[in-house]
Design a protein around this motif. Sequence first.
Motif, PDB file in Angstrom:
ATOM      1  N   VAL A 213      22.721  43.753  54.834  1.00  0.00           N
ATOM      2  CA  VAL A 213      21.497  43.578  54.054  1.00  0.00           C
ATOM      3  C   VAL A 213      20.263  43.582  54.955  1.00  0.00           C
ATOM      4  O   VAL A 213      19.199  44.077  54.569  1.00  0.00           O
ATOM      5  N   LEU A 216      19.039  47.046  55.339  1.00  0.00           N
ATOM      6  CA  LEU A 216      18.327  47.536  54.152  1.00  0.00           C
ATOM      7  C   LEU A 216      16.923  46.956  54.077  1.00  0.00           C
ATOM      8  O   LEU A 216      15.976  47.639  53.659  1.00  0.00           O
ATOM      9  N   LYS A 228      15.433  40.371  49.548  1.00  0.00           N
ATOM     10  CA  LYS A 228      16.478  39.861  48.658  1.00  0.00           C
ATOM     11  C   LYS A 228      15.926  39.495  47.288  1.00  0.00           C
ATOM     12  O   LYS A 228      16.495  39.855  46.247  1.00  0.00           O
ATOM     13  N   PHE A 231      14.551  42.734  45.473  1.00  0.00           N
ATOM     14  CA  PHE A 231      15.644  43.608  45.038  1.00  0.00           C
ATOM     15  C   PHE A 231      16.270  43.052  43.765  1.00  0.00           C
ATOM     16  O   PHE A 231      16.495  43.788  42.796  1.00  0.00           O
ATOM     17  N   PRO A 239      21.352  42.564  46.616  1.00  0.00           N
ATOM     18  CA  PRO A 239      21.673  43.748  47.419  1.00  0.00           C
ATOM     19  C   PRO A 239      23.171  43.897  47.675  1.00  0.00           C
ATOM     20  O   PRO A 239      23.714  44.994  47.578  1.00  0.00           O
TER      21      PRO A 239
END
Length: 298
Positions: A213, A216, A228, A231, A239
């Motif tokens: 994560v 990302l 987090k 998303f 995620p």
Amino acid sequence: MFEIFDDFCWSKNKKIITQDVHQIPGLKNLSHWSHPFAFDPSPTHYHSDILEIHCMVKGARYTMLKQDGQFNAYTITGNEAFCIFPYELHGNGGQPQQPSEFYAVQIDVSKEVKSILGLNQEHSHILRERLLSLEHRHLQLSATEIQLIRTGFNLFSSEQRDDIINGCPFLTAFLFNLYYMNPIREETLRQIDVHIQKAMNYVTAHLTDALPVQELAEVSGYSLSRFKSKFREEVGFTPAEYIILQKIELAKELLETTESNITELAYELGFSSSNYFSSVFKKITNSSPLSYRKAYRK
């Protein structure tokens, strides 16, 4: 086709409070479903004089709804609500449902009900007319609306009569808010935050990688904590949940179209072992990889 009347239930993954228990006029079942694994679909059914609202907290729910003589498919994900009007045939299309968490509220909209959730007759009439005249059935939920229905349900969960009565204003506020929620149009893609979309595209292009994560978050340009929360807000999944779901979707395609064995697929998709891959696959699809391959092999 038939009506379904769920009975009272208080289990770890399914909590249904029926009218004979809460005894609040105008409210039928109030429920909270939290399934960490795939679960069996609901058969096609309808509800007489009942408006049913599903409020997705996380995960995804697939609904088949009969409209103008044919069944249309809807996918409701986290931070979304879906309304089913009286006598509408609906179900899950015979397919197992993905892990998800959602609340469901049923309102008796028959004219014989003079009081809904403790409102006087005038305000009950206004609420009934607003619910039945909703222009859109697929709606965007905010954190405020989710908190309203969560608090209402928690109060109804109490054995204390005062708590149940105090829960009514929270549910009432949620129901009136439906009229003002933004619609989700099925024919167009909802605009995702460009930074989150960039991370989603990265996931698609690197499904055979481990995809931490943190990586990302760096792709998106957000800090880890901001990524987090953003998303989850934009996509309806965390995620990590999104990555797993995308890997399983690719796994299904590979099971259908290639000769790779389960161990090869597991390592190709970045799982630590074939046992772990099989466990995750069954959790999401309610089927083992081998059973899926036999059933859907092209």
